[in-house]
Design a protein around this motif. Structure first.
Motif, PDB file in Angstrom:
ATOM      1  N   PHE A 279       1.303  -1.312  -0.158  1.00 39.88           N
ATOM      2  CA  PHE A 279       0.417   0.268   0.066  1.00 39.88           C
ATOM      3  C   PHE A 279       0.778   1.004   0.011  1.00 39.88           C
ATOM      4  N   THR A 280       1.569   1.408  -0.821  1.00 37.17           N
ATOM      5  CA  THR A 280       2.929   2.573  -1.196  1.00 37.17           C
ATOM      6  C   THR A 280       3.962   2.504   0.096  1.00 37.17           C
ATOM      7  N   GLY A 281       4.527   2.907   0.710  1.00 32.15           N
ATOM      8  CA  GLY A 281       5.735   2.577   0.362  1.00 32.15           C
ATOM      9  C   GLY A 281       7.081   2.982  -0.012  1.00 32.15           C
ATOM     10  N   GLU A 282       8.022   3.014   0.282  1.00 37.89           N
ATOM     11  CA  GLU A 282       9.141   2.995  -0.393  1.00 37.89           C
ATOM     12  C   GLU A 282      10.269   2.074  -0.654  1.00 37.89           C
ATOM     13  N   GLY A 283      11.747   2.355  -0.962  1.00 35.18           N
ATOM     14  CA  GLY A 283      12.171   1.525  -2.321  1.00 35.18           C
ATOM     15  C   GLY A 283      13.497   1.538  -1.248  1.00 35.18           C
ATOM     16  N   LEU A 284      13.826  -0.238  -1.109  1.00 38.52           N
ATOM     17  CA  LEU A 284      15.473  -0.295  -0.171  1.00 38.52           C
ATOM     18  C   LEU A 284      16.393  -0.831  -0.964  1.00 38.52           C
ATOM     19  N   LYS A 285      18.007  -0.148  -0.847  1.00 42.70           N
ATOM     20  CA  LYS A 285      19.179  -1.168  -1.768  1.00 42.70           C
ATOM     21  C   LYS A 285      20.243  -1.870  -0.338  1.00 42.70           C
ATOM     22  N   GLY A 286      20.097  -3.482  -0.330  1.00 46.45           N
ATOM     23  CA  GLY A 286      20.967  -2.898   1.071  1.00 46.45           C
ATOM     24  C   GLY A 286      22.001  -3.714   0.610  1.00 46.45           C
ATOM     25  N   PRO A 287      22.748  -3.885   1.773  1.00 47.07           N
ATOM     26  CA  PRO A 287      25.087  -4.518   1.459  1.00 47.07           C
ATOM     27  C   PRO A 287      24.519  -5.708   0.250  1.00 47.07           C
ATOM     28  N   ALA A 288      26.109  -5.966  -0.100  1.00 49.68           N
ATOM     29  CA  ALA A 288      26.014  -7.419  -0.986  1.00 49.68           C
ATOM     30  C   ALA A 288      25.341  -8.456  -0.565  1.00 49.68           C
ATOM     31  N   GLY A 289      25.345  -9.586  -1.120  1.00 46.51           N
ATOM     32  CA  GLY A 289      24.202 -10.108   0.083  1.00 46.51           C
ATOM     33  C   GLY A 289      23.259 -10.586   0.020  1.00 46.51           C
ATOM     34  N   THR A 290      22.090  -9.090  -0.350  1.00 44.97           N
ATOM     35  CA  THR A 290      21.362  -9.259   0.648  1.00 44.97           C
ATOM     36  C   THR A 290      20.237  -9.948  -0.382  1.00 44.97           C
ATOM     37  N   ILE A 291      18.578 -10.259   0.130  1.00 42.21           N
ATOM     38  CA  ILE A 291      18.204 -10.786  -0.251  1.00 42.21           C
ATOM     39  C   ILE A 291      16.692  -9.703  -0.765  1.00 42.21           C
ATOM     40  N   ASN A 292      16.093  -9.976  -2.050  1.00 44.89           N
ATOM     41  CA  ASN A 292      15.962  -8.825  -2.138  1.00 44.89           C
ATOM     42  C   ASN A 292      14.283  -9.672  -2.748  1.00 44.89           C
ATOM     43  N   ILE A 293      13.335  -8.960  -1.686  1.00 41.40           N
ATOM     44  CA  ILE A 293      12.327 -10.047  -1.119  1.00 41.40           C
ATOM     45  C   ILE A 293      11.582  -9.269  -1.785  1.00 41.40           C
ATOM     46  N   LEU A 294      11.147  -8.678  -2.813  1.00 42.49           N
ATOM     47  CA  LEU A 294       9.793  -7.934  -2.888  1.00 42.49           C
ATOM     48  C   LEU A 294      10.216  -6.487  -3.942  1.00 42.49           C
ATOM     49  N   PRO A 295      11.120  -7.404  -4.806  1.00 44.51           N
ATOM     50  CA  PRO A 295      11.629  -6.554  -6.155  1.00 44.51           C
ATOM     51  C   PRO A 295      10.416  -5.114  -6.656  1.00 44.51           C
ATOM     52  N   PHE A 296      10.859  -4.231  -7.168  1.00 43.45           N
ATOM     53  CA  PHE A 296      10.010  -2.956  -8.019  1.00 43.45           C
ATOM     54  C   PHE A 296      10.270  -3.464  -9.848  1.00 43.45           C
ATOM     55  N   SER A 297       8.975  -3.868 -10.195  1.00 46.75           N
ATOM     56  CA  SER A 297       9.070  -4.011 -11.818  1.00 46.75           C
ATOM     57  C   SER A 297      10.013  -2.431 -12.685  1.00 46.75           C
ATOM     58  N   LYS A 298      10.443  -2.783 -13.848  1.00 49.14           N
ATOM     59  CA  LYS A 298      11.251  -1.937 -14.245  1.00 49.14           C
ATOM     60  C   LYS A 298      10.385  -0.761 -14.335  1.00 49.14           C
ATOM     61  N   TYR A 299       9.055  -0.375 -13.916  1.00 45.92           N
ATOM     62  CA  TYR A 299       7.854   0.129 -14.403  1.00 45.92           C
ATOM     63  C   TYR A 299       7.412   0.960 -12.675  1.00 45.92           C
ATOM     64  N   GLY A 300       8.230   0.670 -11.689  1.00 45.57           N
ATOM     65  CA  GLY A 300       7.872   1.273 -10.909  1.00 45.57           C
ATOM     66  C   GLY A 300       9.166   2.837 -10.633  1.00 45.57           C
ATOM     67  N   TYR A 301       8.892   4.002  -9.986  1.00 44.44           N
ATOM     68  CA  TYR A 301       9.537   4.970  -9.825  1.00 44.44           C
ATOM     69  C   TYR A 301       9.450   5.803  -8.369  1.00 44.44           C
ATOM     70  N   TYR A 302       9.536   6.732  -7.986  1.00 46.75           N
ATOM     71  CA  TYR A 302       9.207   7.570  -7.140  1.00 46.75           C
ATOM     72  C   TYR A 302       9.984   8.976  -7.225  1.00 46.75           C
ATOM     73  N   GLN A 303       8.904   9.333  -6.255  1.00 43.35           N
ATOM     74  CA  GLN A 303       9.473  11.076  -6.424  1.00 43.35           C
ATOM     75  C   GLN A 303      10.258  11.887  -5.409  1.00 43.35           C
ATOM     76  N   PRO A 304      11.455  12.230  -4.530  1.00 51.83           N
ATOM     77  CA  PRO A 304      11.489  12.633  -3.681  1.00 51.83           C
ATOM     78  C   PRO A 304      11.163  13.698  -3.719  1.00 51.83           C
ATOM     79  N   GLN A 305      11.355  13.256  -1.519  1.00 52.50           N
ATOM     80  CA  GLN A 305      10.606  14.562  -1.340  1.00 52.50           C
ATOM     81  C   GLN A 305      12.083  15.797  -0.634  1.00 52.50           C
ATOM     82  N   GLN A 306      11.675  17.061  -0.765  1.00 49.02           N
ATOM     83  CA  GLN A 306      12.649  18.055  -0.234  1.00 49.02           C
ATOM     84  C   GLN A 306      12.026  18.749   0.874  1.00 49.02           C
ATOM     85  N   LEU A 307      12.785  19.072   2.437  1.00 48.54           N
ATOM     86  CA  LEU A 307      12.235  19.293   3.157  1.00 48.54           C
ATOM     87  C   LEU A 307      12.230  21.008   3.153  1.00 48.54           C
ATOM     88  N   PHE A 308      11.851  22.361   3.458  1.00 51.90           N
ATOM     89  CA  PHE A 308      11.898  22.958   3.974  1.00 51.90           C
ATOM     90  C   PHE A 308      11.611  23.353   4.980  1.00 51.90           C
TER      91      PHE A 308
END
Length: 192
Positions: free
Chosen positions: A84-113
């Protein structure tokens, strides 16, 4: 608290971190960095593989049918997971990607002021240009000789929720998925 958590992990412990989309992802960023995990901070969406039956809250679908459920120890008896939305993660070497995003996945970075006006703090959020989330995962697991860490970038899929009007359900209340089975696999992995 971070130091205490690091001691548990590096002393042969196990850790399950459940974070979520912005602004929670911004708060958890320091802990994730200490664990060797990078996050998108912005909310991940997918214009192709999402379940669009509810327009205001598209659910990300990870299934055998769409090829987004990799074969690993977390996927036994799991055929479909809804996020239900959420963020994407990348781990260190040897990480198991449990729920990898498709090539169509994208996100909009947020900048705080932040701006202080007298005694009030005003915060503005600016969404930046969309960035590909391909190569990131909604949930990851990694271990060394002594520790095991699981990080999930989405909280609703591992809980059971209703909105305030009780007209819509989220997470495991939504049904039509194997989210409960996945949660059991995540919890039991550290002791297997």
């Amino acid at each position: 608290m971070t130091m205490y958590i690091m001691y548990i992990v590096y002393s042969g412990g196990s850790l399950l971190v459940i974070t979520d989309h912005f602004p929670i992802s911004k708060v958890s960023e320091a802990l994730l960095t200490r664990l060797g995990v990078s996050s998108t901070v912005g909310t991940v969406e997918d214009s192709v593989t999402a379940d669009k039956t509810i327009a205001q809250d598209p659910r990300l679908v990870f299934s055998i049918q769409n090829g987004l459920l990799p074969k690993n120890q977390f996927m036994q008896n799991v055929t479909k997971v809804l996020s239900f939305t959420g963020e994407g993660l990348k781990g260190p070497a040897g990480t198991i990607n449990i729920l990898p995003f498709s090539k169509y996945g994208y996100y909009q970075p947020q900048q705080l002021f932040q701006e202080r006006r007298g005694e009030e703090l005003h915060v503005k959020v600016k969404s930046l240009k969309p960035v590909s989330a391909y190569g990131c995962s909604q949930a990851i697991a990694f271990k060394s000789d002594t520790d095991r860490v699981i990080v999930c970038g989405e909280a609703a899929m591992l809980s059971a929720q209703r909105d305030r009007k009780k007209t819509d359900v989220f997470g495991m209340n939504y049904g039509h998925s194997d989210n409960k089975q996945l949660l059991l696999k995540l919890i039991h992995w550290p002791i297997q």
